[in-house]
Scaffold this active site. Structure first.
Site, PDB file in Angstrom:
ATOM      1  N   LYS A 122      -5.189  14.686  -0.402  1.00  0.00           N
ATOM      2  CA  LYS A 122      -4.211  13.640  -0.358  1.00  0.00           C
ATOM      3  C   LYS A 122      -3.456  13.803  -1.908  1.00  0.00           C
ATOM      4  CE  LYS A 122      -3.159   8.842  -1.416  1.00  0.00           C
ATOM      5  NZ  LYS A 122      -3.887   7.693  -1.900  1.00  0.00           N
TER       6      LYS A 122
ATOM      7  N   LYS B 243      -0.944  10.701 -12.993  1.00  0.00           N
ATOM      8  CA  LYS B 243      -2.326  10.851 -11.817  1.00  0.00           C
ATOM      9  C   LYS B 243      -2.168  12.236 -11.135  1.00  0.00           C
ATOM     10  CE  LYS B 243      -5.976   9.753  -9.501  1.00  0.00           C
ATOM     11  NZ  LYS B 243      -6.079   8.607  -8.869  1.00  0.00           N
TER      12      LYS B 243
ATOM     13  N   THR C 250      -2.641   5.288  -5.491  1.00  0.00           N
ATOM     14  CA  THR C 250      -2.271   6.533  -5.717  1.00  0.00           C
ATOM     15  C   THR C 250      -1.261   6.899  -4.683  1.00  0.00           C
ATOM     16  OG1 THR C 250      -4.278   7.444  -7.057  1.00  0.00           O
ATOM     17  CG2 THR C 250      -2.742   9.223  -6.241  1.00  0.00           C
TER      18      THR C 250
END
Length: 289
Positions: free
Chosen positions: A243, A168, A93
């Site tokens: 994050k 995502k 990611t």
């Protein structure tokens, strides 16, 4: 197929093991000796360097902490050593811009590449039930499916390169917002005199239905079993959610999008992590209310 797997952390270790179970020859690398040992126990061939791991493979799968590391691994060790015709699948990611930049560099070096971040967490990685959001050309996606399906319950072609990372970041921003709202509603019910389990029974069957409530209840002893029942150990760490929220804010700025709820969710997780909660499951926001 012969597949190199680079990055054997909480997610990557289970993913590589499932590729072995599907009959693929997996050549694994990680900086952690412990992770390499586990990979070896799971049937992977293990290597001490990336160039050794990618030698002679049909595909390279990476599962790495951030975009800087992804770019470094590919430009320093993969492009120069992987065979011509190898397919690259980055399941990390990372930010959209880096995903697109690395794919462009791969294309210029003669390789096909997809970005294929995942959703589902550690249990799904171990169980082979991840959802993959894939960005890339139709041809690259068709090839990637063979690699991804043993690790997945669903493999979705999101669009052109970078689309997987867009999906995502949007998904996890929504998840963070849902989780905070779920925690607030459970705590409000409790403080207002309604048994939290009763609230769960009602809202999980009403318009308050959402994954954080129904499938990952963040209050211990309420609803389904989740990390909340293990003092918020395991699961999806708050530091990782932070994050992902930061990536979403970066993506929003690049796209000129306004995301006030996402921004507020990021601030809540920033405060929680700064207070020492980064290692706790992201549902531990419940304990702050």
């Amino acid at each position: 197929m012969k597949i190199a797997f680079i990055g054997l952390g909480n997610m990557g270790g289970g993913m590589a093991a499932n590729l072995v179970k599907a009959g693929h020859d997996v050549q694994a690398f990680d900086l952690s000796e412990e992770a390499l040992a586990r990979a070896g126990e799971n049937g992977c061939a293990t290597f001490s360097t990336v160039p050794e791991a990618v030698a002679g493979v049909d595909a390279v799968v990476t599962m790495l902490p951030n975009g800087g590391i992804v770019k470094s691994v590919y430009t320093s060790d993969v492009f120069s050593r992987a065979p011509a015709g190898a397919l690259f699948l980055d399941c990390s990611t990372i930010d959209v811009d880096t995903a697109r930049e690395v794919e462009k560099l791969a294309r210029e070096a003669g390789y096909e590449m997809v970005d294929a971040p995942v959703s589902g967490g550690i249990a799904a990685a171990n169980g082979g039930t991840l959802t993959f959001m894939v960005g890339g050309t139709e041809a690259a996606f068709a090839k990637a499916q063979t690699v991804l399906e043993p690790m997945a319950k669903k493999v979705i072609h999101a669009g052109a390169i970078g689309a997987g990372q867009v999906a995502k970041m949007c998904n996890n921003m929504l998840l963070a917002i849902h989780m905070i709202g779920t925690c607030e509603a459970l705590k409000l019910a409790e403080k207002a005199g309604l048994d939290p389990q009763m609230f769960y029974e009602i809202s999980s069957n009403a318009t308050g239905y959402n994954w954080s409530l129904n499938d990952y209840t963040p209050a211990a002893g309420v609803g389904v079993t989740s990390p909340a029942d293990n003092d918020y150990a395991g699961g999806f760490a708050s530091a990782l959610m932070l994050k992902d929220l930061r990536l979403a804010m970066q993506g929003a700025e690049s796209a000129g999008a306004t995301v006030p709820m996402g921004e507020h969710a990021m601030k809540i997780y920033e405060a929680f992590c700064e207070a020492g909660g980064g290692g706790k499951d992201f549902g531990a926001i419940f304990t702050t209310l």
